[in-house]
Design a protein around this motif. Structure first.
Motif, PDB file in Angstrom:
ATOM      1  N   VAL A  94       0.845  -1.210   0.000  1.00 34.38           N
ATOM      2  CA  VAL A  94       0.000   0.000   0.000  1.00 34.38           C
ATOM      3  C   VAL A  94       0.869   1.244   0.000  1.00 34.38           C
ATOM      4  O   VAL A  94       0.588   2.206  -0.722  1.00 34.38           O
ATOM      5  CB  VAL A  94      -0.883   0.097   1.260  1.00 34.38           C
ATOM      6  N   GLU A  95       1.901   1.245   0.818  1.00 35.39           N
ATOM      7  CA  GLU A  95       2.755   2.437   0.892  1.00 35.39           C
ATOM      8  C   GLU A  95       3.370   2.769  -0.456  1.00 35.39           C
ATOM      9  O   GLU A  95       3.495   3.927  -0.823  1.00 35.39           O
ATOM     10  CB  GLU A  95       3.849   2.237   1.944  1.00 35.39           C
ATOM     11  N   LEU A  98       0.847   4.635  -2.199  1.00 39.16           N
ATOM     12  CA  LEU A  98       0.606   5.973  -1.636  1.00 39.16           C
ATOM     13  C   LEU A  98       1.704   6.939  -2.063  1.00 39.16           C
ATOM     14  O   LEU A  98       1.427   8.099  -2.377  1.00 39.16           O
ATOM     15  CB  LEU A  98       0.523   5.899  -0.111  1.00 39.16           C
ATOM     16  N   HIS A 102       1.847  11.102  -4.657  1.00 36.92           N
ATOM     17  CA  HIS A 102       2.366  12.310  -4.022  1.00 36.92           C
ATOM     18  C   HIS A 102       1.730  13.590  -4.558  1.00 36.92           C
ATOM     19  O   HIS A 102       1.333  14.465  -3.816  1.00 36.92           O
ATOM     20  CB  HIS A 102       3.873  12.361  -4.235  1.00 36.92           C
ATOM     21  N   LEU A 105      -1.743  14.503  -3.395  1.00 39.30           N
ATOM     22  CA  LEU A 105      -1.958  14.681  -1.961  1.00 39.30           C
ATOM     23  C   LEU A 105      -1.692  16.113  -1.537  1.00 39.30           C
ATOM     24  O   LEU A 105      -1.021  16.865  -2.238  1.00 39.30           O
ATOM     25  CB  LEU A 105      -1.027  13.751  -1.176  1.00 39.30           C
ATOM     26  N   ASN A 106      -2.229  16.438  -0.393  1.00 37.44           N
ATOM     27  CA  ASN A 106      -1.934  17.736   0.190  1.00 37.44           C
ATOM     28  C   ASN A 106      -0.599  17.594   0.909  1.00 37.44           C
ATOM     29  O   ASN A 106      -0.514  17.019   1.986  1.00 37.44           O
ATOM     30  CB  ASN A 106      -3.046  18.100   1.177  1.00 37.44           C
ATOM     31  N   GLY A 112      -0.758  18.734   7.132  1.00 36.38           N
ATOM     32  CA  GLY A 112      -0.635  17.355   7.588  1.00 36.38           C
ATOM     33  C   GLY A 112      -0.501  17.260   9.093  1.00 36.38           C
ATOM     34  O   GLY A 112      -1.034  16.363   9.726  1.00 36.38           O
ATOM     35  N   ARG A 115      -3.795  17.969  10.495  1.00 40.31           N
ATOM     36  CA  ARG A 115      -4.801  17.138   9.822  1.00 40.31           C
ATOM     37  C   ARG A 115      -6.044  17.921   9.438  1.00 40.31           C
ATOM     38  O   ARG A 115      -7.129  17.702   9.970  1.00 40.31           O
ATOM     39  CB  ARG A 115      -5.182  15.944  10.700  1.00 40.31           C
ATOM     40  N   TYR A 119      -6.734  17.739   3.933  1.00 34.26           N
ATOM     41  CA  TYR A 119      -5.667  16.744   3.990  1.00 34.26           C
ATOM     42  C   TYR A 119      -6.253  15.351   4.153  1.00 34.26           C
ATOM     43  O   TYR A 119      -5.893  14.415   3.453  1.00 34.26           O
ATOM     44  CB  TYR A 119      -4.727  17.076   5.145  1.00 34.26           C
ATOM     45  N   GLU A 123      -6.146  12.157   1.617  1.00 32.13           N
ATOM     46  CA  GLU A 123      -5.492  10.940   2.101  1.00 32.13           C
ATOM     47  C   GLU A 123      -6.438   9.749   1.919  1.00 32.13           C
ATOM     48  O   GLU A 123      -6.043   8.679   1.483  1.00 32.13           O
ATOM     49  CB  GLU A 123      -5.120  11.135   3.569  1.00 32.13           C
ATOM     50  N   LYS A 124      -7.714   9.988   2.241  1.00 30.88           N
ATOM     51  CA  LYS A 124      -8.710   8.933   2.141  1.00 30.88           C
ATOM     52  C   LYS A 124      -8.902   8.527   0.677  1.00 30.88           C
ATOM     53  O   LYS A 124      -9.000   7.353   0.353  1.00 30.88           O
ATOM     54  CB  LYS A 124     -10.035   9.447   2.719  1.00 30.88           C
ATOM     55  N   LEU A 127      -6.070   6.401  -0.519  1.00 31.99           N
ATOM     56  CA  LEU A 127      -6.181   5.029  -0.016  1.00 31.99           C
ATOM     57  C   LEU A 127      -7.198   4.264  -0.840  1.00 31.99           C
ATOM     58  O   LEU A 127      -7.010   3.100  -1.185  1.00 31.99           O
ATOM     59  CB  LEU A 127      -6.629   5.046   1.453  1.00 31.99           C
ATOM     60  N   GLU A 128      -8.286   4.951  -1.158  1.00 36.66           N
ATOM     61  CA  GLU A 128      -9.351   4.346  -1.938  1.00 36.66           C
ATOM     62  C   GLU A 128      -8.826   3.926  -3.320  1.00 36.66           C
ATOM     63  O   GLU A 128      -9.065   2.824  -3.796  1.00 36.66           O
ATOM     64  CB  GLU A 128     -10.488   5.377  -2.078  1.00 36.66           C
ATOM     65  N   ARG A 131      -6.592   0.955  -2.992  1.00 34.31           N
ATOM     66  CA  ARG A 131      -7.366  -0.272  -2.811  1.00 34.31           C
ATOM     67  C   ARG A 131      -7.930  -0.743  -4.151  1.00 34.31           C
ATOM     68  O   ARG A 131      -7.878  -1.905  -4.515  1.00 34.31           O
ATOM     69  CB  ARG A 131      -8.520  -0.033  -1.840  1.00 34.31           C
TER      70      ARG A 131
ATOM     71  N   MET B 288       2.974  11.051   7.009  1.00 38.35           N
ATOM     72  CA  MET B 288       2.484  12.008   6.034  1.00 38.35           C
ATOM     73  C   MET B 288       3.177  11.770   4.689  1.00 38.35           C
ATOM     74  O   MET B 288       4.153  11.050   4.620  1.00 38.35           O
ATOM     75  CB  MET B 288       2.757  13.423   6.529  1.00 38.35           C
ATOM     76  N   ARG B 292       6.678   9.440   3.742  1.00 39.63           N
ATOM     77  CA  ARG B 292       6.749   8.341   2.782  1.00 39.63           C
ATOM     78  C   ARG B 292       7.722   8.682   1.660  1.00 39.63           C
ATOM     79  O   ARG B 292       8.420   7.815   1.151  1.00 39.63           O
ATOM     80  CB  ARG B 292       5.357   8.068   2.215  1.00 39.63           C
ATOM     81  N   LEU B 309       8.430  12.555  -7.714  1.00 39.63           N
ATOM     82  CA  LEU B 309       8.969  13.142  -6.488  1.00 39.63           C
ATOM     83  C   LEU B 309      10.209  13.955  -6.841  1.00 39.63           C
ATOM     84  O   LEU B 309      11.079  13.481  -7.556  1.00 39.63           O
ATOM     85  CB  LEU B 309       9.375  12.052  -5.490  1.00 39.63           C
ATOM     86  N   ILE B 416      -1.766  -0.588   7.292  1.00 42.86           N
ATOM     87  CA  ILE B 416      -2.855   0.255   6.806  1.00 42.86           C
ATOM     88  C   ILE B 416      -4.045  -0.613   6.463  1.00 42.86           C
ATOM     89  O   ILE B 416      -3.957  -1.529   5.655  1.00 42.86           O
ATOM     90  CB  ILE B 416      -2.413   1.062   5.560  1.00 42.86           C
ATOM     91  N   LEU B 418      -7.363  -1.332   4.663  1.00 37.87           N
ATOM     92  CA  LEU B 418      -8.095  -0.848   3.504  1.00 37.87           C
ATOM     93  C   LEU B 418      -9.536  -1.263   3.665  1.00 37.87           C
ATOM     94  O   LEU B 418      -9.821  -2.380   4.077  1.00 37.87           O
ATOM     95  CB  LEU B 418      -7.520  -1.456   2.226  1.00 37.87           C
TER      96      LEU B 418
END
Lengths: 251, 422
Positions: A94-95, A98, A102, A105-106, A112, A115, A119, A123-124, A127-128, A131, B288, B292, B309, B416, B418
């Protein structure tokens, strides 16, 4: 969408790429083939900004991009994979996805730290998206494994998923089928076609697996010793005498 | 095989003799202005010989002995089932909260020396956590970290001496100035990695120290700067007499007897507060996008760049944030000592902080905190070994690296969840 005109790349006395011209249109799969050392990956590196080409023009959606830094080019919506899988090995699956998001994302530090709602929402959403793509490439059960511990075929798929979460318009794959078994290659075949059909992504592909290339490409460019040898539909390429001599082998 | 083993064991025993005989068996004695060499007494020589025999025997039967040791039940990895991820996280956060609360009340019941040492531990925790960002997360080997610590300390010392600024004003200024130095150092080293980066940062650390040492008109050179004020609590001072204008003294305001311990405890509490603040901020940063990105750049720079990045932004942010917390620690250090000189900011300090990060486990916050505690307290505990205490310390480090090369508490990846995942 992508136009490469007379691209040249010289390393000292070696002219690795000489006057290569190719283009990729919307929703098209274009392949680059050629013998080992022909300069295919060098073309890739020039387009994606890892090398600064010594000559020629690269236009991406009408914008000249030759010589721009790599990270800026990728932010324009053109991402690539590598000949040897390059994952963030000690980070989880997952990371990995994520990190790739970049730019969606905020990344404001203060946002951050406290929060802010924006942000969290982003982030949500990321993740979605992660997934979704893990399900799409069948890695959802391995989401929290370290990427380096995945099997090779899984790593290949994760690399493609990692590109797709950035929501690119052009995906550049450097030998995606290398090291895959026939069944995995078939899956990959379907995945690439579906990227084009379902997600409107154009694909620029370097590949040695001829059945894969001939099966899915709309057009093929052949490069030999840095020079363009031929280009056309798979059918035309199959019948081109020069190509047969240089690459496919005389039968 | 057996012959080879005997040869190896003999060699080891010989090395033991060569190393320990001149150190322990020969004594230099001062007689007036002359120094004479004399042999040690028979007992010492016997011990040296015995040690060599011991090494010989151990090396000879090493496989056998180590096999027995490994089989000991308490060294076996526990067979218990791993706890559920969320349950473990909850227990962990409770335990940590408990320790912090305990740390809040603990200084009121112990000696002044212990509190003083604990403040030092907290300063090293801040330094360790800050360097952990640079080395552990971003993977940039920084050997000159002490420079930022010095910038923080000297900022406070100079500002208080020339402008008369208080601790609380100086804390953010010192930290920001250190961060600025981090940024300045970051630019030239952007393209460097590994060994080359280490050498450049090492040089930077030395430049700062030598600058402080030689700019006598400003910094007082090797004489250092003294009379650095202690922090105040809402304008209340902790000294017996009030020094600053318009300030009151703590013991008079509350009508309690003056005690020098108040000051020490107050400093300890400030350090504790700042250390907790540092830990929380960095913990949040790690989760954050920027955190990462640090790790991604460490893992594979080319892949990170291909995903959009920017190397510049990511590396500079790591350097800047790491330096920021060193500035924090420096300000507290200056206030605690009341006197600073370039001697406090030698390379050894950088090495110790780096050792803390490596011993704790790269990237692991709890590991770094544990290691900072151990590295600061161990030499104090080993005082009874007098001149051998650094030897004991070194041996402990070597043993650590053999048995737990990944550190006390290796970093654990965040789990994490999901949605829609079974």
């Amino acid at each position: 969408m992508l136009e490469v005109k007379n691209l040249s790349m010289r390393f000292g006395g070696l002219l690795a790429v000489d006057q290569v011209t190719l283009d990729v249109k919307e929703r098209e799969i274009v392949s680059i083939i050629g013998p080992n050392g022909a300069g295919k990956t060098t073309v890739f590196n020039c387009i994606s900004g890892f090398y600064r080409p010594t000559g020629g023009k690269i236009l991406f959606r009408g914008q000249e991009i030759q010589g721009k830094p790599d990270y800026k080019i990728s932010r324009l919506g053109m991402v690539r994979t590598f000949q040897h899988v390059r994952l963030f090995n000690s980070m989880t699956v997952v990371e990995n996805l994520l990190v790739a998001q970049h730019r969606h994302l905020n990344t404001n530090l203060l946002a951050g730290l406290v929060r802010t709602p924006d942000y969290r929402a982003r982030e949500k959403k990321s993740l979605e998206r992660a997934r979704y793509w893990l399900e799409r490439v069948g890695l959802i059960d391995l989401a929290n494994r370290e990427a380096g511990n995945l099997a090779y075929g899984q790593q290949r798929r994760l690399e493609i998923a990692r590109c797709m979460v950035t929501e690119p318009t052009l995906l550049m794959l450097d030998e995606p089928a290398a090291g895959l078994n026939p069944a995995e290659t078939r899956d990959l075949d379907q995945l690439i076609v579906s990227l084009k059909e379902d997600y409107n992504v154009s694909v620029l592909l370097i590949e040695h697996d001829m059945s894969l290339v001939m099966g899915i490409s709309d057009r093929i460019n052949v490069i030999n010793q840095g020079r363009p040898l031929a280009s056309g539909t798979p059918e035309e390429i199959r019948q081109n005498d020069d190509v047969i001599k240089a690459y496919l082998g005389e039968a | 095989m057996a012959a080879h083993k005997i040869k190896h064991a003999l060699f080891c025993a010989l090395i033991t003799l060569i190393i320990s005989y001149p150190i322990l068996g020969l004594n230099l004695e001062a007689q007036g202005i002359n120094v004479t060499l004399s042999g040690a007494d028979a007992g010492t020589l016997m011990l040296v010989f015995l040690a060599a025999v011991l090494v010989f025997l151990f090396q000879l039967f090493r496989d056998h002995i180590m096999g027995k040791v490994r089989a000991l039940p308490f060294l076996q990895p526990s067979q218990r089932e791993a706890m559920a991820e969320n349950k473990r996280a909850r227990i962990e956060s409770w335990v940590i909260t408990g320790i912090v609360v305990l740390a809040l009340f603990w200084p009121f019941f112990v000696s002044r020396g212990a509190v003083d040492l604990a403040t030092l531990v907290l300063i090293y925790i801040m330094l360790g956590l800050g360097l952990n960002v640079v080395v552990g997360l971003a993977g940039l080997l920084d050997l000159g970290y002490v420079a930022f610590y010095a910038v923080g300390a000297y900022t406070f010392a100079l500002l208080s001496q020339y402008v008369g600024i208080s601790f609380w004003m100086s804390l953010p200024i010192g930290a920001c100035l250190a961060a600025l130095f981090g940024l300045v150092l970051g630019f030239p080293v952007l393209r460097l990695r590994g060994d080359y980066l280490a050498i450049v940062t090492l040089g930077f650390g030395e430049i700062i120290r030598i600058l402080l040492n030689n700019w006598t008109s400003l910094t007082g050179g090797p004489n250092g700067i003294g009379g650095i004020p202690e922090p105040t609590l809402f304008g209340m001072e902790f000294g017996r007499r009030v020094k600053g204008e318009g300030n009151t003294s703590f013991h008079e305001t509350f009508g309690i007897a003056y005690s020098s311990e108040h000051k020490v405890i107050f400093l300890y509490l400030i350090a504790l507060l700042l250390a907790v603040f540092t830990a929380l901020v960095i913990r949040r940063l790690m989760r954050m996008p920027v955190g990462r990105a640090w790790e991604a750049l460490r893992e594979d720079e080319i892949a990170a760049r291909s995903l959009g990045l920017s190397r510049t932004a990511v590396k500079l942010s790591a350097f800047t944030i790491g330096a920021f917390f060193a500035g924090f620690a420096g300000t507290v250090f200056a206030s605690k000592q009341g006197f600073i000189s370039p001697e406090s900011f030698v390379f050894l300090e950088s090495a110790i902080v780096l050792a803390i990060v490596v011993l704790g486990g790269m990237g692991s916050q709890i590991g770094v905190i544990l290691a900072a505690t151990a590295v600061t307290i161990l030499p104090e505990l080993a005082r009874e070994f007098s001149e051998y205490r650094m030897l004991v310390f070194g041996a402990a480090m070597v043993l650590m690296m053999i048995w737990r090369p990944q550190g006390l508490m290796p970093m654990r990846r965040m789990h994490i969840e999901l949605k829609g995942q079974e």
